[in-house]
Design a protein around this motif. Structure first.
Motif, short mmCIF file in Angstrom:
data_model
loop_
_atom_site.label_atom_id
_atom_site.label_comp_id
_atom_site.label_asym_id
_atom_site.label_seq_id
_atom_site.Cartn_x
_atom_site.Cartn_y
_atom_site.Cartn_z
N ALA A 44 0.66 8.38 12.61
CA ALA A 44 -0.04 9.65 12.68
C ALA A 44 -1.21 9.62 11.72
CB ALA A 44 0.92 10.79 12.31
N ASP A 45 -2.29 10.33 12.08
CA ASP A 45 -3.48 10.34 11.22
C ASP A 45 -3.15 10.79 9.80
OD1 ASP A 45 -5.05 9.45 13.29
OD2 ASP A 45 -5.78 11.45 13.85
N SER A 46 -2.27 11.76 9.68
CA SER A 46 -1.93 12.26 8.35
C SER A 46 -1.23 11.18 7.52
CB SER A 46 -1.02 13.49 8.47
OG SER A 46 0.16 13.18 9.20
N VAL A 47 -0.42 10.37 8.17
CA VAL A 47 0.28 9.28 7.47
C VAL A 47 -0.71 8.22 7.04
CG1 VAL A 47 2.00 7.46 7.70
CG2 VAL A 47 2.41 9.69 8.74
N ARG A 48 -1.62 7.87 7.94
CA ARG A 48 -2.62 6.85 7.63
C ARG A 48 -3.51 7.30 6.47
NH1 ARG A 48 -4.47 6.68 12.14
NH2 ARG A 48 -3.28 4.95 12.99
N VAL A 49 -3.93 8.55 6.48
CA VAL A 49 -4.78 9.07 5.41
C VAL A 49 -4.02 9.08 4.09
CG1 VAL A 49 -5.94 11.14 4.55
CG2 VAL A 49 -6.26 10.43 6.93
N ALA A 50 -2.76 9.49 4.12
CA ALA A 50 -1.96 9.53 2.90
C ALA A 50 -1.77 8.13 2.32
CB ALA A 50 -0.60 10.17 3.19
N LEU A 51 -1.51 7.15 3.17
CA LEU A 51 -1.36 5.78 2.70
C LEU A 51 -2.68 5.24 2.15
CD1 LEU A 51 0.93 4.14 5.41
CD2 LEU A 51 1.45 4.44 3.00
N SER A 52 -3.77 5.54 2.83
CA SER A 52 -5.08 5.10 2.36
C SER A 52 -5.38 5.67 0.99
CB SER A 52 -6.17 5.52 3.35
OG SER A 52 -6.00 4.88 4.60
N VAL A 142 2.98 -8.80 2.14
CA VAL A 142 2.33 -7.74 2.93
C VAL A 142 1.55 -8.38 4.07
CG1 VAL A 142 0.66 -5.84 2.87
CG2 VAL A 142 2.19 -6.26 0.89
N MET A 143 1.74 -7.87 5.27
CA MET A 143 1.01 -8.38 6.42
C MET A 143 -0.46 -7.97 6.34
SD MET A 143 2.90 -10.25 8.37
CE MET A 143 2.18 -10.22 10.01
N PRO A 144 -1.39 -8.91 6.65
CA PRO A 144 -2.83 -8.62 6.51
C PRO A 144 -3.33 -7.45 7.35
CG PRO A 144 -2.47 -10.98 6.63
CD PRO A 144 -1.15 -10.33 6.95
N VAL A 149 -5.68 -1.18 8.56
CA VAL A 149 -5.13 0.14 8.87
C VAL A 149 -5.37 1.13 7.75
CG1 VAL A 149 -2.99 1.41 9.38
CG2 VAL A 149 -3.36 -0.86 10.38
N ILE A 150 -5.16 0.70 6.49
CA ILE A 150 -5.25 1.65 5.38
C ILE A 150 -6.13 1.16 4.24
CG2 ILE A 150 -2.99 2.66 5.85
CD1 ILE A 150 -1.83 0.94 3.62
N GLY A 151 -6.78 -0.02 4.38
CA GLY A 151 -7.60 -0.56 3.30
C GLY A 151 -9.04 -0.78 3.70
N ASP A 152 -9.67 -1.76 3.02
CA ASP A 152 -11.08 -2.03 3.24
C ASP A 152 -11.31 -3.32 4.02
OD1 ASP A 152 -10.41 -3.95 1.40
OD2 ASP A 152 -11.77 -3.25 -0.17
N ARG A 153 -10.28 -3.83 4.66
CA ARG A 153 -10.32 -5.02 5.52
C ARG A 153 -10.46 -6.33 4.73
NH1 ARG A 153 -10.90 -3.64 10.90
NH2 ARG A 153 -11.36 -1.43 11.25
N ASP A 154 -10.38 -6.27 3.40
CA ASP A 154 -10.49 -7.48 2.59
C ASP A 154 -9.08 -8.03 2.35
OD1 ASP A 154 -10.97 -9.50 0.83
OD2 ASP A 154 -12.21 -8.31 -0.54
N ASN A 164 -1.26 -5.97 -4.24
CA ASN A 164 -0.11 -6.36 -3.42
C ASN A 164 1.10 -5.46 -3.67
OD1 ASN A 164 2.53 -8.15 -3.06
ND2 ASN A 164 0.93 -8.98 -1.70
N LEU A 165 1.38 -5.20 -4.93
CA LEU A 165 2.53 -4.36 -5.25
C LEU A 165 2.32 -2.93 -4.79
CD1 LEU A 165 3.41 -5.77 -8.77
CD2 LEU A 165 4.63 -6.18 -6.64
N ARG A 166 1.07 -2.46 -4.88
CA ARG A 166 0.81 -1.09 -4.44
C ARG A 166 0.99 -0.96 -2.93
NH1 ARG A 166 -3.45 2.71 -7.14
NH2 ARG A 166 -1.75 2.48 -8.63
N TYR A 167 0.42 -1.92 -2.19
CA TYR A 167 0.63 -1.91 -0.74
C TYR A 167 2.12 -1.96 -0.41
CZ TYR A 167 -4.09 -2.51 1.30
OH TYR A 167 -5.39 -2.33 1.73
N GLY A 168 2.81 -2.93 -1.01
CA GLY A 168 4.22 -3.11 -0.68
C GLY A 168 5.06 -1.89 -0.97
N CYS A 169 4.87 -1.31 -2.14
CA CYS A 169 5.65 -0.13 -2.50
C CYS A 169 5.32 1.06 -1.61
CB CYS A 169 5.43 0.23 -3.97
SG CYS A 169 6.18 -0.93 -5.14
N ALA A 170 4.02 1.25 -1.31
CA ALA A 170 3.62 2.36 -0.45
C ALA A 170 4.19 2.20 0.95
CB ALA A 170 2.10 2.45 -0.39
N ILE A 171 4.18 0.98 1.48
CA ILE A 171 4.70 0.74 2.82
C ILE A 171 6.20 0.95 2.86
CG2 ILE A 171 5.06 -1.05 4.57
CD1 ILE A 171 2.30 -2.21 3.55
N LEU A 172 6.92 0.43 1.88
CA LEU A 172 8.37 0.63 1.85
C LEU A 172 8.72 2.11 1.74
CD1 LEU A 172 11.24 -0.42 1.80
CD2 LEU A 172 11.00 -0.80 -0.68
#
Length: 211
Positions: A44-52, A142-144, A149-154, A164-172
């Motif tokens: 959902a857009d709200s989820v994607r924005v929150a994760l970003s 973390v899968m690239p 989806v939620i980053g700057d494509r780098d 890496n830890l921020r992505y992983g924790c946020a995704i979990l």
């Protein structure tokens, strides 16, 4: 932790809320059958924005305490975990920075730091440059596709410790909320094996060893 409640507030809601390290030639491929393989799915857009928004805060992961007792408990935790991790991460300064970041990012996402340590043990065996056969990267594998989806494509940033830890924790955290608090299913989802017991059981066993 000072300001912790405010920083974690968006995680407390259910589905509504929802720099750079070169790719070195010495990168090791993770040999584990459990290495991360999160599946790209419709959010959902709200989820994607929150994760970003959750991954944008680049402040250094330095815990701050107003209560001396909390500071003492944190110092004792770092000392204990540092001793236990010495063989895996022999450089003392790196080990302390790693533990500071694990603690900060886990608590920021409303997770137990010991759970994150257990997951990292299973996913990468604490190797910063681990790459799985499906391309998952870093400590938390973390899968690239998440950088699109939620980053700057780098994708190179996934080899940065805090990123890496921020992505992983946020995704979990997102998966736990998607599964309404069911950690078994959330861990399976993190690994791309929802409903199968091998991976969740491995992480839960490792978590128990780090408690």
């Amino acid at each position: 932790m000072k300001g912790g409640r405010e920083r974690r507030r968006w995680w407390a809601r259910p589905l509504r809320w929802w720099h750079t390290v070169a790719f070195a030639t010495g990168v090791l491929c993770a040999p584990f059958g459990f290495a991360g393989n999160q599946k790209e799915e419709s959010l959902a857009d709200s989820v994607r924005v929150a994760l970003s928004n959750a991954i944008l805060d680049a402040r250094p992961p330095k815990p701050a305490f107003t209560n001396p007792a909390d500071q003492a408990r944190y110092d004792a935790w770092v000392a204990d975990m540092s001793g236990r991790l010495a063989r895996k991460l022999p450089d003392e300064q790196h080990r302390r920075e790693f533990l500071e970041t694990v603690w900060y990012e886990a608590r920021r996402a409303g997770l137990e730091p010991s759970l994150v340590l257990g997951l990292i043990q299973v996913e990468s065996a604490y190797r910063k440059y681990a790459v799985s056969i499906v391309g998952a990267r870093g400590y938390m594998q973390v899968m690239p596709f998440w950088t699109n989806v939620i980053g700057d494509r780098d994708r190179r940033k996934l080899f940065n410790m805090q990123t890496n830890l921020r992505y992983g924790c946020a995704i979990l955290r997102m998966y736990i909320d998607m599964e309404r608090g069911d950690l078994f299913l959330a861990l399976g989802r993190y690994n791309g094996s929802r409903g199968k017991p091998a991976y969740p059981n491995a992480v839960l066993k490792a978590w128990n060893n780090w408690k």
